[in-house]
Every structure is written in C-alpha cells, then in structure tokens.
Enzyme design. Structure first.
Site, short mmCIF file in Angstrom:
data_model
loop_
_atom_site.label_atom_id
_atom_site.label_comp_id
_atom_site.label_asym_id
_atom_site.label_seq_id
_atom_site.Cartn_x
_atom_site.Cartn_y
_atom_site.Cartn_z
N ASP A 179 -54.46 -0.22 23.02
CA ASP A 179 -53.83 0.99 22.56
C ASP A 179 -53.15 1.06 24.04
O ASP A 179 -54.48 2.55 23.88
CB ASP A 179 -53.96 1.68 21.88
CG ASP A 179 -52.60 1.45 20.83
OD1 ASP A 179 -51.78 2.59 21.49
OD2 ASP A 179 -52.36 1.68 19.85
N TYR B 57 -43.05 7.75 23.69
CA TYR B 57 -42.19 8.77 23.95
C TYR B 57 -43.06 9.81 23.68
O TYR B 57 -43.03 11.10 23.76
CB TYR B 57 -41.70 9.09 22.44
CG TYR B 57 -42.71 8.45 21.92
CD1 TYR B 57 -43.59 9.29 20.33
CD2 TYR B 57 -42.67 6.85 20.40
CE1 TYR B 57 -44.49 8.32 19.76
CE2 TYR B 57 -43.40 6.40 19.49
CZ TYR B 57 -44.24 7.19 18.92
OH TYR B 57 -45.30 6.58 18.04
N LYS B 58 -44.32 9.69 24.52
CA LYS B 58 -45.22 10.55 24.60
C LYS B 58 -45.41 10.34 25.94
O LYS B 58 -44.49 11.46 26.52
CB LYS B 58 -46.59 10.10 23.71
CG LYS B 58 -47.00 9.69 22.30
CD LYS B 58 -48.18 9.07 21.86
CE LYS B 58 -47.64 9.27 19.97
NZ LYS B 58 -48.97 7.94 19.92
N PHE C 121 -55.88 5.45 15.52
CA PHE C 121 -55.09 6.57 15.27
C PHE C 121 -54.65 4.54 14.20
O PHE C 121 -54.13 3.94 13.64
CB PHE C 121 -53.59 5.80 16.01
CG PHE C 121 -52.60 6.80 15.30
CD1 PHE C 121 -52.76 7.94 15.39
CD2 PHE C 121 -51.68 6.31 14.67
CE1 PHE C 121 -51.41 8.77 14.83
CE2 PHE C 121 -50.37 6.91 14.16
CZ PHE C 121 -50.34 8.07 14.38
N ARG D 57 -54.59 20.16 18.58
CA ARG D 57 -54.81 19.42 20.03
C ARG D 57 -54.03 20.29 20.83
O ARG D 57 -52.59 20.98 20.62
CB ARG D 57 -54.40 17.90 19.35
CG ARG D 57 -54.65 17.35 20.37
CD ARG D 57 -54.31 16.22 19.24
NE ARG D 57 -53.07 16.00 19.22
CZ ARG D 57 -51.95 14.59 18.92
NH1 ARG D 57 -52.29 13.47 18.87
NH2 ARG D 57 -51.09 14.49 18.76
C1 LIG Z 1 -48.69 7.55 18.05
C2 LIG Z 1 -49.40 6.50 17.72
C3 LIG Z 1 -48.32 5.31 17.27
C4 LIG Z 1 -47.19 5.26 16.71
O1 LIG Z 1 -46.38 4.29 16.00
P1 LIG Z 1 -44.65 4.03 16.23
O2 LIG Z 1 -45.31 3.22 15.39
O3 LIG Z 1 -44.76 4.25 17.42
O4 LIG Z 1 -45.19 5.67 15.33
C5 LIG Z 1 -49.67 4.30 17.00
N1 LIG Z 1 -50.50 4.03 17.57
C6 LIG Z 1 -51.56 5.20 18.84
C7 LIG Z 1 -52.46 5.16 18.63
C8 LIG Z 1 -50.44 6.55 18.08
O5 LIG Z 1 -51.52 6.88 19.75
#
Ligand SMILES: *Cc1c(COP(=O)(O)O)cnc(C)c1O
Length: 397
Positions: free
Chosen positions: A184, A209-210, A113, A356
């Site tokens: 992660d 939050y996911k 990400f 997705r």
């Molecule tokens: C959703 C996601 C994020 C989002 O980071 P936030 O700081 O919570 O906005 C970061 N890394 C990955 C791999 C994600 O899937």
C-alpha cells in the site's frame, strides 16, 4: 535536473495565513484544477454520453495510470485508476490469495491503516473463515514471513508514526518464502521514490488525494506486476474489468492486463482534477523531493525538541526509516492540534495521542517550518491549547 521548489509552490493554491502540514491526508489544490474540471463539465454539458468516446473519458483510468506509473517505478500499462483505496486493497488482496492457493495466512502489521485490516477481515469472512489475518508489530514483519503466509499486506509508510518499511528487503524475503506481496503506497506515491519493478512487488495500491493532490474522494490506483497481469483474477469483477464490457455477456471474462482491475464507471470529474494535479509532477525527481522533505522534517524536529520539549518524537530518527511526515506524541495532542489549526498551522491528530505533520516540499518551505515551530512553541509556552473549545472532538480528526 534540479527541482525549482519555489516555482512548484506557485502552482498550488494555499489560503492566506495557512501553513499546510497535512498534505499527507488531503493534498491542496493546484491552481489549474478548477479550469480542468470546468472543461470536463463543459464536455458533459455539450457531448452528453458521447463524452465517453469523444472526450476520452473511458480511456482516462489507464491514461492516468501511465502518469502515476512513472512516479512509482512501474512500466506503462501496469497501473489503472478507479474506486477508493479500500476497494483496491480488497481487489489486490483477493487476487493475490487466489494465486497462492495452498496458504491461508494474510500477514500485516499493527501500524497498518485500519481500513486495510478491515478489508482483509471482510475478505476472510467472505472466504468462509478459511483464511486468517495475522498482524504483528511493524518491527516483526520480516521475521513473521514464513511458509504459512500466502500474502503480505503492508503499507510502506506507517500513517501514524511515519515509519518506513524496506520494500526491497521485505519483498525479497517474501519471495524466498513463496509469499506474494501487496504494497500500500498511500503515504509513498508522490512522497518518495518508489521502485515497484525494481523491488519485484507483486501488487500495489494507493490513493491520489494525499500526496498526489487529486482532491477529496479522488480515485485510487492499483498496480499488478506484468508477470501476473494475465493470471490475476479480480474478486470485484465489475463490467468495466470485463474483456468486452459492451458485449454484455452474461458471465465475466477478465479484460486484458491491468484493465481487468477496473470495477465500475470512472469518476470523470475527479479524474480531471487528478490530471491537472499530475502536471505539477512533470520533470520532478522524487529522490530530490524526499531529500528536501527530510531536510524540512529535520528542521521541524530540531525546532520542536528545542522549543516544545514536552512533545515526544514518534517518528524514527533514521532517514532510511522515514517517509514524508513527522509525528509527535502528547497526552493532550488533540487539543494542541486544534489550537495550532486555529492559528493557521494545519496538521492532524491520530488517536490516541499523535500529532501528525506532513512535509511536502512542492508547497512547503523552510520559512513555513520555522513559522510553524514558532507558533507551536508559543501554544505550549502559554498553555493556550487548554480551552474547552479545543477539546471538543469533531467527526473528522
Ligand atoms: C488513506 C488511507 C486509506 C483510505 O482508504 P479510502 O478507501 O481511500 O478511504 C486506506 N489505506 C491507507 C494505508 C491509507 O493511508
């Protein structure tokens, strides 16, 4: 114990007419969340600042950490909540780099990400350019782990394709090469069985939050392996990670164990929502959740490939290489997704061409999948996505 998925589904509030295939991006609300937040609001109202002690607000990040730990194969006292995932990526990465001082390379992959990569870039800049972020294709991570690498920063499940890395193999290889690992778990925690202790992971981070349904902006978590807990030094050394925050010392001393990874004041209302959401996970076997997700994914893939064959599967077919989502490519993916959303099938779009769909068995069942396939097939048959209103890009895709 087998999971009663129908009973679990009843715990969630899902709007009428919506088939929610986007819990991988923002999980839905458990029905108990509003009351739990209202309770925290009442504590605030009545206790005012006394709430930090009397209502246990200050202890909440560690208490919730223990609840999340159970879902990711971590021992009690090794996980703490707070901040957002991007911040926690930085926190873990900076600590890991400092623990491997002779090496200068952070290894990640092009499927990670972007925020993780951006945080790594920013950290390299802060460290005066002495470090370098190296990104390779996801398939090449194993072979790129060599004795120049200080730390791997890998997201177990690719946010775009749903491709899953083998955490155990990569961690093992990393350790053989003297490399520390930061995992992660954004698309793993609450989606599939994770065994951080078993895999020997050094650090892990993730969001709630996911798949863990804490609501928009819910706190992130960080894990530090017990063997590193007293040596890891946080770069974001905020007062709540201090050994004695209320001594108000002029210089920083790290707190005990995982507590040191905290930064600032916790988001109490959001933690109340997370606490309510985690009740849904009581007694849930994640291996069973993942098996059921794979069943739903297979049903969806089969349906789409039969009835909407212009969509190209972007997710690996092997169950061993899948998380909890399925992605398809199509050059008009954005418009197709907007047409789907207009019909109540909510997934999302990831540039350049990925549609997705998340399959979260706690609130999605076979009937939802069958209906989603039917609606997608209809949109493709009639070309009803081909309208200007579906091509207007919104701020959040
Ligand atoms: C959703 C996601 C994020 C989002 O980071 P936030 O700081 O919570 O906005 C970061 N890394 C990955 C791999 C994600 O899937």
């Amino acid at each position: 114990m087998t999971v009663d998925f129908a009973a679990k589904k009843a715990l969630f509030h899902l709007p009428d007419g919506v088939i929610y295939l986007d819990g991988n991006s923002l999980g839905p609300m458990v029905k108990t969340a509003p009351a739990r937040i209202a309770q925290a609001m009442a504590e605030w109202q009545d206790l005012l600042i006394r709430g930090w002690n009397k209502a246990g607000w200050m202890a909440q990040p560690a208490a919730l950490g223990d609840r999340v730990a159970k879902l990711i194969g971590a021992a009690p006292g090794t996980v703490v909540l707070g901040d957002t995932l991007s911040i926690k990526v930085y926190q873990a990465l900076a600590s890991a780099l400092e623990m491997n001082p002779k090496r200068r390379v952070i290894l990640s992959d092009t499927g990670n990400f972007p925020s993780d990569l951006y945080m790594a870039e920013g950290l390299c800049r802060t460290l005066c350019g002495q470090y370098r972020l190296k990104t390779v294709a996801p398939e090449e991570v194993m072979s790129a782990i060599d004795d120049t690498v200080a730390v791997t920063l890998i997201t177990e499940v690719d946010y775009r394709t749903g491709r899953r890395h083998d955490m155990t193999d990569i961690t093992k290889r990393a350790h053989e090469m003297g490399v520390l690992t930061v995992w992660d778990l954004a698309h793993s925690a609450g989606a599939l069985p994770v065994d951080l202790a078993g895999a020997g992971a050094d650090f892990a981070v993730g969001c709630t939050y996911k798949y863990l349904n804490s609501g928009p902006g819910g706190p992130a978590f960080i894990y530090v392996a017990p063997r590193h807990a007293e040596t890891a030094r946080p770069a974001l050394s905020g007062w709540l990670g201090h050994a004695e925050p209320f001594a108000f010392d002029l210089s920083y001393r790290p707190g005990q164990g995982i507590e040191r990874m905290r930064v600032g004041t916790p988001a109490v209302l959001q933690m109340a929502a997370l606490d309510a959401a985690l009740d849904a996970w009581d007694g849930v076997d994640l291996a069973e959740v993942h098996r059921q997700s794979l069943r739903l994914q297979d049903q969806f893939i089969k349906g789409v490939e039969t009835r909407a064959p212009t969509l190209q599967l972007a997710t690996p077919r092997s169950h061993l290489m899948r998380g909890s989502q399925v992605s398809f490519r199509h050059p008009e993916g954005y418009a197709i997704m907007q047409a789907l959303i207009a019909e109540g099938v909510i997934g999302d779009f990831r540039a350049p061409d990925i549609l997705r769909f998340g399959f979260t068995p706690l609130y999605i069942d076979e009937d939802d999948v069958a209906r989603a396939v039917g609606i997608l097939a209809k949109i493709m048959d009639y070309g009803s996505w081909d309208k200007p209103e579906f091509k207007q890009r919104a701020r959040v895709t």
